[in-house]
Design a protein around this motif. Sequence first.
Motif, PDB file in Angstrom:
ATOM      1  N   MET A 111       0.825  -1.204   0.000  1.00 47.18           N
ATOM      2  CA  MET A 111       0.000   0.000   0.000  1.00 47.18           C
ATOM      3  C   MET A 111       0.860   1.254   0.000  1.00 47.18           C
ATOM      4  O   MET A 111       0.504   2.274  -0.560  1.00 47.18           O
ATOM      5  CB  MET A 111      -0.924  -0.007   1.212  1.00 47.18           C
ATOM      6  N   TRP A 112       2.010   1.206   0.665  1.00 43.20           N
ATOM      7  CA  TRP A 112       2.902   2.356   0.721  1.00 43.20           C
ATOM      8  C   TRP A 112       3.938   2.215  -0.372  1.00 43.20           C
ATOM      9  O   TRP A 112       4.593   1.189  -0.503  1.00 43.20           O
ATOM     10  CB  TRP A 112       3.548   2.456   2.097  1.00 43.20           C
ATOM     11  N   GLY A 113       4.119   3.266  -1.162  1.00 44.59           N
ATOM     12  CA  GLY A 113       4.981   3.182  -2.326  1.00 44.59           C
ATOM     13  C   GLY A 113       6.457   3.172  -1.981  1.00 44.59           C
ATOM     14  O   GLY A 113       6.871   3.515  -0.874  1.00 44.59           O
ATOM     15  N   ASP A 114       7.279   2.758  -2.954  1.00 42.61           N
ATOM     16  CA  ASP A 114       8.724   2.728  -2.766  1.00 42.61           C
ATOM     17  C   ASP A 114       9.296   4.133  -2.606  1.00 42.61           C
ATOM     18  O   ASP A 114      10.305   4.329  -1.933  1.00 42.61           O
ATOM     19  CB  ASP A 114       9.389   2.042  -3.962  1.00 42.61           C
ATOM     20  N   GLN A 115       8.660   5.113  -3.231  1.00 43.44           N
ATOM     21  CA  GLN A 115       9.188   6.473  -3.191  1.00 43.44           C
ATOM     22  C   GLN A 115       8.920   7.154  -1.853  1.00 43.44           C
ATOM     23  O   GLN A 115       9.713   7.961  -1.391  1.00 43.44           O
ATOM     24  CB  GLN A 115       8.572   7.293  -4.325  1.00 43.44           C
ATOM     25  N   PHE A 116       7.794   6.820  -1.207  1.00 44.29           N
ATOM     26  CA  PHE A 116       7.432   7.424   0.072  1.00 44.29           C
ATOM     27  C   PHE A 116       7.065   6.317   1.061  1.00 44.29           C
ATOM     28  O   PHE A 116       5.910   6.190   1.464  1.00 44.29           O
ATOM     29  CB  PHE A 116       6.252   8.387  -0.102  1.00 44.29           C
ATOM     30  N   PRO A 117       8.017   5.470   1.470  1.00 42.61           N
ATOM     31  CA  PRO A 117       7.702   4.315   2.320  1.00 42.61           C
ATOM     32  C   PRO A 117       7.193   4.733   3.697  1.00 42.61           C
ATOM     33  O   PRO A 117       7.453   5.843   4.181  1.00 42.61           O
ATOM     34  CB  PRO A 117       9.044   3.587   2.419  1.00 42.61           C
ATOM     35  N   ALA A 118       6.483   3.806   4.349  1.00 43.70           N
ATOM     36  CA  ALA A 118       5.818   4.103   5.614  1.00 43.70           C
ATOM     37  C   ALA A 118       6.788   4.501   6.719  1.00 43.70           C
ATOM     38  O   ALA A 118       6.451   5.300   7.599  1.00 43.70           O
ATOM     39  CB  ALA A 118       4.991   2.889   6.046  1.00 43.70           C
ATOM     40  N   ASP A 119       8.029   3.954   6.705  1.00 39.54           N
ATOM     41  CA  ASP A 119       8.948   4.241   7.806  1.00 39.54           C
ATOM     42  C   ASP A 119       9.420   5.692   7.829  1.00 39.54           C
ATOM     43  O   ASP A 119       9.980   6.154   8.823  1.00 39.54           O
ATOM     44  CB  ASP A 119      10.147   3.291   7.779  1.00 39.54           C
ATOM     45  N   ARG A 120       9.170   6.443   6.763  1.00 40.34           N
ATOM     46  CA  ARG A 120       9.562   7.852   6.779  1.00 40.34           C
ATOM     47  C   ARG A 120       8.660   8.690   7.684  1.00 40.34           C
ATOM     48  O   ARG A 120       8.981   9.829   7.992  1.00 40.34           O
ATOM     49  CB  ARG A 120       9.558   8.420   5.360  1.00 40.34           C
ATOM     50  N   ALA A 121       7.542   8.123   8.094  1.00 38.83           N
ATOM     51  CA  ALA A 121       6.668   8.844   9.016  1.00 38.83           C
ATOM     52  C   ALA A 121       7.315   8.996  10.388  1.00 38.83           C
ATOM     53  O   ALA A 121       6.933   9.868  11.170  1.00 38.83           O
ATOM     54  CB  ALA A 121       5.328   8.128   9.145  1.00 38.83           C
ATOM     55  N   VAL A 122       8.302   8.142  10.702  1.00 37.93           N
ATOM     56  CA  VAL A 122       8.959   8.196  12.012  1.00 37.93           C
ATOM     57  C   VAL A 122      10.476   8.244  11.854  1.00 37.93           C
ATOM     58  O   VAL A 122      11.215   7.717  12.677  1.00 37.93           O
ATOM     59  CB  VAL A 122       8.551   6.984  12.885  1.00 37.93           C
ATOM     60  N   ASP A 123      10.956   8.888  10.777  1.00 38.82           N
ATOM     61  CA  ASP A 123      12.404   8.950  10.567  1.00 38.82           C
ATOM     62  C   ASP A 123      13.040  10.122  11.296  1.00 38.82           C
ATOM     63  O   ASP A 123      14.246  10.344  11.207  1.00 38.82           O
ATOM     64  CB  ASP A 123      12.738   9.014   9.072  1.00 38.82           C
TER      65      ASP A 123
END
Length: 245
Positions: free
Chosen positions: A1-13
Amino acid sequence: MWGDQFPADRAVDGNIDQWRSHEHCALPDRGQGTNAWWQVDLGGIFDILRVEIYSGNNRCKPGYFGGQCQFKSQCRNSKTSNDVTGHCPSGCPDDRWGVGCILNINNYYNDPKGTSYMGKLTHTTHNSGLQPYNVSCIPWIKQKRYYTFPDGGRAEAVNYCRNPSDSPYAWCYRNFKYNYAYCILDSMNCVTGRFDVNCVKECHCSGGTEDCQKKNGGCQTECAPHFNGDTCQGKHIVDIYFGVA
């Protein structure tokens, strides 16, 4: 569901930079609509005092790209480029090249000998002193000498002007006797807001309003927020926050 360009882990980087084109945000794939969801494993049991959500700035309007959507792409057939990288899926028109197809084929950029030139110029323009040459280049794949091309191999270089031999200028063979001639191109500075060979890097100077040095990206004052280093290309990680775009 989360793309390679904006992966989910960037929400807590730990980086709360809200410009999506700086690629610090998490973003679900297009088409998820209101069904998108996100979760995080903190790796333990914690008391959560607060959650701060930072909304990412809107994507660039079609045809523009860059950290603040300041570059206008010129893709083939007026197609839309990637709003972050400037990549044109349709390729560049024959008279353009480079990131977002913003470079003119008659120019080098921060590359005096043209060793990294990847434009599509296919004719020589060198005057030998005896007679001017203005003839079409023959395909590189026809010659047998080993050269390294910025495009990859001889097939990828097609019959474009190139400088695989560290000559004073880009050149090409003009006949099957392997007589060559130079392709004289103009050495140019990058457009405002970009630097390095072929203008592949974006400036990140104070507030995005100051232009950087065309060759090395240095800023006269300071780097824009969330960037550091001599060329302001390093990404500064701030205190941990939750930042879902």
